[in-house]
Design a protein around this motif. Sequence first.
Motif, PDB file in Angstrom:
ATOM      1  N   ARG A  32       0.704  -1.639  -0.141  1.00  0.00           N
ATOM      2  CA  ARG A  32      -0.046  -0.321   0.025  1.00  0.00           C
ATOM      3  C   ARG A  32       1.335   1.659   0.040  1.00  0.00           C
ATOM      4  N   ASP A  33       1.912   0.750   0.618  1.00  0.00           N
ATOM      5  CA  ASP A  33       2.671   2.113   0.799  1.00  0.00           C
ATOM      6  C   ASP A  33       3.834   2.277  -0.268  1.00  0.00           C
ATOM      7  N   ILE A  34       3.963   1.490  -0.880  1.00  0.00           N
ATOM      8  CA  ILE A  34       4.623   1.466  -2.154  1.00  0.00           C
ATOM      9  C   ILE A  34       3.574   2.303  -3.198  1.00  0.00           C
ATOM     10  N   LEU A  35       2.202   1.632  -3.599  1.00  0.00           N
ATOM     11  CA  LEU A  35       1.051   2.262  -4.500  1.00  0.00           C
ATOM     12  C   LEU A  35       0.911   3.638  -4.133  1.00  0.00           C
ATOM     13  N   SER A  36       0.712   3.962  -3.220  1.00  0.00           N
ATOM     14  CA  SER A  36       0.093   5.681  -2.515  1.00  0.00           C
ATOM     15  C   SER A  36       1.418   6.226  -2.360  1.00  0.00           C
ATOM     16  N   LYS A  37       2.718   5.783  -3.253  1.00  0.00           N
ATOM     17  CA  LYS A  37       3.304   6.924  -3.734  1.00  0.00           C
ATOM     18  C   LYS A  37       4.367   7.354  -4.504  1.00  0.00           C
ATOM     19  N   ASN A  38       3.640   5.795  -5.183  1.00  0.00           N
ATOM     20  CA  ASN A  38       3.580   5.599  -6.842  1.00  0.00           C
ATOM     21  C   ASN A  38       5.746   5.384  -7.340  1.00  0.00           C
ATOM     22  N   SER A  39       6.130   5.337  -6.376  1.00  0.00           N
ATOM     23  CA  SER A  39       7.676   5.137  -5.310  1.00  0.00           C
ATOM     24  C   SER A  39       8.077   3.992  -6.817  1.00  0.00           C
ATOM     25  N   ALA A 108      21.266  11.621 -23.757  1.00  0.00           N
ATOM     26  CA  ALA A 108      21.595  11.935 -22.656  1.00  0.00           C
ATOM     27  C   ALA A 108      20.474  12.856 -21.950  1.00  0.00           C
ATOM     28  N   ASP A 109      19.695  13.110 -22.856  1.00  0.00           N
ATOM     29  CA  ASP A 109      18.167  13.664 -22.117  1.00  0.00           C
ATOM     30  C   ASP A 109      17.484  12.707 -21.256  1.00  0.00           C
ATOM     31  N   MET A 110      17.385  11.645 -22.071  1.00  0.00           N
ATOM     32  CA  MET A 110      16.184  10.963 -21.359  1.00  0.00           C
ATOM     33  C   MET A 110      16.485  10.411 -19.753  1.00  0.00           C
ATOM     34  N   TYR A 111      18.334  10.162 -20.129  1.00  0.00           N
ATOM     35  CA  TYR A 111      18.684   9.658 -18.443  1.00  0.00           C
ATOM     36  C   TYR A 111      19.110  10.982 -17.691  1.00  0.00           C
ATOM     37  N   ASP A 112      18.874  12.403 -17.946  1.00  0.00           N
ATOM     38  CA  ASP A 112      18.963  12.749 -16.597  1.00  0.00           C
ATOM     39  C   ASP A 112      17.526  14.140 -16.284  1.00  0.00           C
ATOM     40  N   SER A 113      16.367  12.757 -18.187  1.00  0.00           N
ATOM     41  CA  SER A 113      15.195  13.679 -17.443  1.00  0.00           C
ATOM     42  C   SER A 113      14.155  12.005 -15.772  1.00  0.00           C
ATOM     43  N   VAL A 114      14.685  10.722 -16.636  1.00  0.00           N
ATOM     44  CA  VAL A 114      14.745  10.037 -15.631  1.00  0.00           C
ATOM     45  C   VAL A 114      15.981  10.210 -14.137  1.00  0.00           C
ATOM     46  N   ARG A 115      16.772  10.749 -14.612  1.00  0.00           N
ATOM     47  CA  ARG A 115      17.834  10.807 -13.190  1.00  0.00           C
ATOM     48  C   ARG A 115      17.124  11.561 -12.183  1.00  0.00           C
ATOM     49  N   LYS A 116      16.380  12.593 -12.456  1.00  0.00           N
ATOM     50  CA  LYS A 116      16.519  13.964 -12.230  1.00  0.00           C
ATOM     51  C   LYS A 116      14.776  13.361 -11.709  1.00  0.00           C
ATOM     52  N   LYS A 117      14.001  12.578 -12.151  1.00  0.00           N
ATOM     53  CA  LYS A 117      12.328  12.131 -11.780  1.00  0.00           C
ATOM     54  C   LYS A 117      12.988  10.950 -10.294  1.00  0.00           C
ATOM     55  N   LEU A 118      13.735  10.495 -10.736  1.00  0.00           N
ATOM     56  CA  LEU A 118      14.132   9.270  -9.278  1.00  0.00           C
ATOM     57  C   LEU A 118      14.996  10.149  -8.858  1.00  0.00           C
ATOM     58  N   TYR A 119      15.119  11.274  -8.671  1.00  0.00           N
ATOM     59  CA  TYR A 119      15.865  11.727  -7.194  1.00  0.00           C
ATOM     60  C   TYR A 119      15.453  12.548  -6.296  1.00  0.00           C
ATOM     61  N   HIS A 120      14.419  12.570  -7.806  1.00  0.00           N
ATOM     62  CA  HIS A 120      12.994  13.985  -6.261  1.00  0.00           C
ATOM     63  C   HIS A 120      12.162  12.877  -6.209  1.00  0.00           C
ATOM     64  N   THR A 121      11.827  11.929  -6.935  1.00  0.00           N
ATOM     65  CA  THR A 121      10.892  10.499  -6.097  1.00  0.00           C
ATOM     66  C   THR A 121      11.511  10.376  -4.223  1.00  0.00           C
ATOM     67  N   VAL A 122      12.959  10.111  -4.894  1.00  0.00           N
ATOM     68  CA  VAL A 122      13.891   9.334  -3.632  1.00  0.00           C
ATOM     69  C   VAL A 122      13.967  10.872  -2.724  1.00  0.00           C
ATOM     70  N   ARG A 123      13.849  11.965  -2.570  1.00  0.00           N
ATOM     71  CA  ARG A 123      13.973  12.822  -1.788  1.00  0.00           C
ATOM     72  C   ARG A 123      12.003  13.222  -1.320  1.00  0.00           C
ATOM     73  N   GLN A 124      11.154  13.297  -1.950  1.00  0.00           N
ATOM     74  CA  GLN A 124      10.320  12.955  -1.393  1.00  0.00           C
ATOM     75  C   GLN A 124       9.585  12.501  -0.900  1.00  0.00           C
ATOM     76  N   HIS A 125       9.889  11.289  -0.586  1.00  0.00           N
ATOM     77  CA  HIS A 125       9.704   9.770   0.416  1.00  0.00           C
ATOM     78  C   HIS A 125      10.528   9.535   0.906  1.00  0.00           C
ATOM     79  N   GLY A 126      11.882  10.044   1.387  1.00  0.00           N
ATOM     80  CA  GLY A 126      13.001   9.892   2.456  1.00  0.00           C
ATOM     81  C   GLY A 126      13.171   9.044   2.734  1.00  0.00           C
ATOM     82  N   TYR A 127      13.399   7.901   1.348  1.00  0.00           N
ATOM     83  CA  TYR A 127      14.093   6.435   1.595  1.00  0.00           C
ATOM     84  C   TYR A 127      15.543   6.726   1.790  1.00  0.00           C
ATOM     85  N   SER A 128      15.915   5.919   3.094  1.00  0.00           N
ATOM     86  CA  SER A 128      17.396   6.004   3.518  1.00  0.00           C
ATOM     87  C   SER A 128      17.991   5.331   1.678  1.00  0.00           C
ATOM     88  N   LYS A 129      20.051   5.991   2.578  1.00  0.00           N
ATOM     89  CA  LYS A 129      20.318   5.028   1.631  1.00  0.00           C
ATOM     90  C   LYS A 129      20.609   3.827   1.112  1.00  0.00           C
TER      91      LYS A 129
END
Length: 152
Positions: A32-39, A108-129
């Motif tokens: 449920r946590d994964i689905l609610s965060k769309n992570s 390169a643009d695609m990788y950068d876009s995906v990387r930014k979205k992934l980092y944003h999701t990680v920061r937003q949902h507070g995943y630990s290293k």
Amino acid sequence: MKMIKVWIDEELYDIVKEAADNKSMSVSEYVRDILSKNSYVDITLDFADVYRYVETIEDLKQKINSILPSIFRSGRIYEQEAVIIRHTLNQISEKVNDTWRYVTVMRADMYDSVRKKLYHTVRQHGYSKRHTKEALDRLEEKYNSGGTSSDL
């Protein structure tokens, strides 16, 4: 509240169970946590069509290049025509180079876009290293064992 039933194999269940345990959650809470965060991340990169296109052009270029000396020596083509064929080959070569530049920039643009979205999701949902590294290790292990992107 609605119930969803999903059948998964033992290996995937063990991965989900371990991830839930690491977060001190039940499997249901974890899902449920994964689905609610769309992570989740779903990435498909396929440049096979571009590779085939470039290979085809290179093959044509090689064929034309290989017959030009014979045509010129046999006298069955005028030098001016050979120049036109050579010019056409140069245009093909330029097109191949343009295609590769395009692919490189788009990749390169695609990788950068995906990387930014992934980092944003990680920061937003507070995943630990620790959790992120474990998840990446599991994905890398699955990928290296011959799994496909749809298996992830």
